[in-house]
Write an enzyme that holds these catalytic residues in place. Sequence first.
Site, short mmCIF file in Angstrom:
data_model
loop_
_atom_site.label_atom_id
_atom_site.label_comp_id
_atom_site.label_asym_id
_atom_site.label_seq_id
_atom_site.Cartn_x
_atom_site.Cartn_y
_atom_site.Cartn_z
N GLU A 1 61.05 23.60 17.64
CA GLU A 1 59.63 23.56 18.02
C GLU A 1 58.78 23.42 16.77
O GLU A 1 58.91 24.20 15.83
CB GLU A 1 59.24 24.82 18.78
CG GLU A 1 57.76 24.98 19.06
CD GLU A 1 57.16 23.77 19.77
OE1 GLU A 1 56.18 23.20 19.23
OE2 GLU A 1 57.66 23.39 20.84
N HIS B 1 47.07 37.11 60.18
CA HIS B 1 45.65 36.90 60.47
C HIS B 1 44.85 38.10 59.97
O HIS B 1 45.25 39.24 60.20
CB HIS B 1 45.44 36.75 61.98
CG HIS B 1 43.98 36.67 62.37
ND1 HIS B 1 43.23 35.54 62.19
CD2 HIS B 1 43.16 37.62 62.90
CE1 HIS B 1 42.00 35.77 62.62
NE2 HIS B 1 41.93 37.02 63.04
#
Length: 469
Positions: free
Chosen positions: A34, A448
């Site tokens: 990296e 719900h």
Amino acid sequence: MADTFDLVVIGSGPGGYVCAIKAAQLGLKVAVVEKRKTYGGTCLNVGCIPSKALLYASESFAEAGHSFAQLGIEVEPKLNLDQMMAHKDKTVKANVDGVAFLFKKNKITGVTGTGRIKSAGEVEVTKDDGSTETLAAKTICIATGSDVAGIPGLDVKFDETTIVSSDHAIALPKVPEKMVVVGGGVIGLELGSVWARLGAKVTVVEFLDKILGPMDQEVSTAFQKLLVKQGLEFKLGAKVTGVGKTEAGAKVTFEPVKGGEAETLDADVVLVATGRKPYTEGLGLEEAGVKLDERGRVEIDGHFKTNVDGIYAIGDVVKGAMLAHKAEDEGVALAEILAGQAGHVNYDAIPSVVYTEPEVASVGKTEEELKKAGVDYKVGKFPFMANGRARAMLKTDGFVKILVDARTDRVLGAHILGADAGDLIAEAALLMEFGGASEDLARVSHAHPTLSEAVREAAFAAFAKPIHI
């Protein structure tokens, strides 16, 4: 030269670090190269993660100033941009530190420096001090991601203060009075909406005659109307011919694609967000004999292998959508293949999300694509205005749209414009992964009141009729 690694991954973005971790979990000896001081690539350091931190913070600021009073909360929000940026930086640090921890946990060797392929079995790493180290590898994975593309045909001079790329639009020292965003795609709309909510006058200049080019046309049109209500202005079908600095800031010159007089917009900050390009510079690909396609992407076969034995590639540097989760899926699949398993990615069920307010999410085919392919399809739609939870949250903008095969009812695509669309789209993606039908989704019980009921209702609308409209 040190011991030979089973896999050396160049790049530690979402594709690279996920590939490395999965490979290590499967018993391979892994190293990751990296070039940044921290892991995570563009996504974690200057892309997905910091932008989402600013999006959430700016949305909260706007909500406090515009919606709280309706909920019985009386406040006068005051912007502290330094603290907002500190929140962003803290979020980034937590994520990049998390990747470093996972490397250590999985015994992955991390090497900081710029990687270059010397041969199919060697990766040379150049350190900041100029010294080099060569890693021996049975297999090499190119996962170097993408870089800012700029504007085709224009030599844009980024000073990252007045004329900025997406990498630096997440760190402006103050809110500009006027911002011009070149590009009406995901990055431009996300970052443009951040600064608009914080007080900037934002104008988006887009070459196409619609925003979010690949997006379903109906969703794109409705979304643009909502952004206009939020104060953003749009110049569509506009070809940018110049971007430059002035004494007062910067200017953008453009002309109508279909012909007409040129226009110039003045700005304090210009954000060039015209997409990204594969990052292949300095990787030694030409010397190693690795082929690139006409768009500069690394050519791969169906198993992520390049034309050179022992060298593979994944993520933004190869064909397909430049999405972090697409790169992650490819990273997992490649690791499994290298370990002798059957890794696979279903590219037809990869969702795409725009993290604005409201969010936009999509998976599978658009109506335009189905029409072009001559597919006989049906549409099921349901508005959030008819959803009880959305009403309670004052989040009634938008709708859910599900596209199904007219004969089999199999779900071919889903598109959501509304609150939490990025989370809700996972339900449709999962359904599509298993070849499900709209009736399958509609007959699953949904709690719900929840926003997910709107997805269920759209499924009802596709194969029968919705209940609540």
